[in-house]
Design a protein around this motif. Structure first.
Motif, short mmCIF file in Angstrom:
data_model
loop_
_atom_site.label_atom_id
_atom_site.label_comp_id
_atom_site.label_asym_id
_atom_site.label_seq_id
_atom_site.Cartn_x
_atom_site.Cartn_y
_atom_site.Cartn_z
N TYR A 34 -10.20 -3.09 0.14
CA TYR A 34 -8.98 -2.59 -0.50
C TYR A 34 -8.03 -3.74 -0.80
O TYR A 34 -7.70 -4.52 0.10
N LYS B 166 0.85 -1.19 0.00
CA LYS B 166 0.00 0.00 0.00
C LYS B 166 0.88 1.24 0.00
O LYS B 166 1.85 1.33 0.76
N ASP C 253 -8.76 5.45 -9.83
CA ASP C 253 -9.79 4.48 -10.20
C ASP C 253 -11.08 4.72 -9.41
O ASP C 253 -12.17 4.44 -9.87
N THR D 169 -1.69 -0.87 -9.81
CA THR D 169 -2.56 -1.23 -8.72
C THR D 169 -3.72 -0.25 -8.65
O THR D 169 -3.76 0.75 -9.36
N LYS D 170 -4.67 -0.55 -7.84
CA LYS D 170 -5.88 0.26 -7.72
C LYS D 170 -5.56 1.59 -7.03
O LYS D 170 -4.92 1.62 -5.98
N ILE D 171 -6.02 2.68 -7.61
CA ILE D 171 -5.73 4.02 -7.07
C ILE D 171 -6.99 4.65 -6.47
O ILE D 171 -8.00 4.81 -7.17
N TYR D 172 -6.93 4.98 -5.18
CA TYR D 172 -8.05 5.60 -4.48
C TYR D 172 -7.72 7.06 -4.15
O TYR D 172 -6.64 7.36 -3.66
N CYS E 8 1.37 2.93 -12.60
CA CYS E 8 0.94 2.15 -11.46
C CYS E 8 -0.11 1.12 -11.89
O CYS E 8 -1.12 1.47 -12.48
N MET F 291 -7.71 1.01 5.28
CA MET F 291 -7.16 0.21 4.18
C MET F 291 -6.36 -0.98 4.69
O MET F 291 -6.21 -1.99 4.00
N GLU G 120 -2.41 -4.43 -2.82
CA GLU G 120 -1.63 -3.39 -3.50
C GLU G 120 -2.57 -2.29 -3.93
O GLU G 120 -3.40 -2.46 -4.82
N SER G 121 -2.46 -1.17 -3.27
CA SER G 121 -3.30 -0.05 -3.68
C SER G 121 -2.64 1.26 -3.26
O SER G 121 -1.74 1.28 -2.42
#
Lengths: 246, 246
Positions: B190, B103, B214, B172-175, B170, B241, B193-194
């Motif tokens: 979550y 993370k 995302d 991974t998921k981006i918040y 990147c 997270m 990997e974010s």
């Protein structure tokens, strides 16, 4: 509008004194800095007087329902602790909002004014019913704390409690944020009426306060860090306690 | 141990310059203040030099494996931004820790050094793998940020990323923490990997960064408060997270 030219003017001298905790306590008034919080205080009906710097007064065309004084820019700067003040301040009465039942934040020995203001702002945001401050905390009405509180100090009930009477008479569940001998803060169902205690930045909660707690809770940490900043810990715990509402 | 008497000493002048961001950037070194973080930096092998005030040196009997300089008390004070420095500082090399998967906290335009340090400390405590700082953030190596980080700056990987390449590359998921058009932060699982993006204190995340996210997430607030302090919001989101780990 009245213009005050001299620093020797008795009113000006009185305002200047409000930069000390003693004078704030005696007069039960304090200074709020900037238009946004001045307007907020006007809405709350708590404002006694507005003071503007000369150059601010020349730029704006507001009218207010309270007495407005204008002072030379260099005098205005003496009243405000920030380097580049906006040019408007309010002399505000201490709000006396009654503490309702619900979730309460209890602060024991918070020393940093930024943490104080941030904890009050966060308690308000988390829908807490009020904040109780034990003596030994920094003054919530100093300008730095007020800035960090972003006006929440005017809207959330704030009780200054000199002894431990609040905790002693409290019939609701009391949780203490502590690093040792506690339960993971996520493993608890917090009742609607409960108290969260946050302690001093360096030393945590004092022994006599800790004794009155029903349950110690802790936030598990993964990295090499020994502890969290007091207002971060408070924020995480308060929003967890309100989980059922969000 | 060497004693430096004069402020004109080239080494002293070099240390003094480290109070500017430019000199820190050029030399890739910075000053850490106080015994605790000096010891921490020694353990990390990052320390180049230790400087003590004369009166501190007289009180203590430590020996260190690096060069120690002693300077008159009034000169020592020039090197440290706090009013009452302890009397010991370290000149430290910028750590270059590789960013591992996991993370990641991405900061866009954080201006307050206290928030910067606190966010780094909290990311470390929450077990985040690293912090990426977009240009426009305040310098994480200034003394106020270092104090707030409580040494975490030496242990958690920190990447200064001038353009948007990190987010663009990147996988991974981006918040993105945003007040509008988001999902309640509690209603998300979550992935391991974010990335969490936290934006500027007043203006939030910039549009070009927000576009790369995302998912926007928000923290529901109950009181009259419009927003949370950036480091409080970051703290609440990072610990949420990491829920699966705690």
């Amino acid at each position: 509008m009245k213009f005050i030219e001299s620093k020797q003017n008795p009113l000006f001298k009185q305002w200047l004194k409000l930069n000390t905790r003693k004078a704030r306590k005696q007069s039960k008034t304090f200074i709020v800095d900037g238009l946004r919080i001045v307007e907020h205080a006007l809405e709350s009906g708590l404002i006694e007087t507005i003071v503007m710097s000369e150059s601010y007064h020349q730029k704006v065309a507001f009218t207010f329902d309270v007495q407005v004084y204008v002072v030379p820019d260099q005098h205005f700067k003496l009243l405000i602790e920030t380097e580049n003040p906006q040019g408007i301040l309010g002399i505000v009465k201490e709000p006396e909002l009654p503490l309702k039942s619900g979730k309460i934040l209890y602060l024991d020995g918070i020393q940093d004014p930024g943490n104080m203001g941030t904890l009050i702002r966060t308690a308000d945001a988390a829908g807490f019913s009020g904040v109780v401050l034990r003596s030994g905390c920094t003054d919530p009405f100093n300008q730095k704390a007020l800035r960090s509180s972003m006006g929440s100090i005017l809207s959330i009930p704030l009780i200054l409690n000199d002894d431990l009477s609040y905790l002693r008479n409290c019939n609701t569940k009391i949780y203490a944020a502590a690093l040792e001998n506690g339960v993971n803060y996520r493993h608890i169902n917090y009742p609607d009426e409960s108290v969260l205690i946050i302690g001093n930045e360096g030393n945590g909660i004092s022994d006599e306060v800790l004794e009155l707690a029903d349950q110690r809770i802790y936030i598990p940490m993964i990295g090499a860090v020994e502890s969290l900043n007091a207002s971060i810990a408070g924020g995480i715990l308060m929003f967890e306690m309100q989980k059922s509402c969000t």
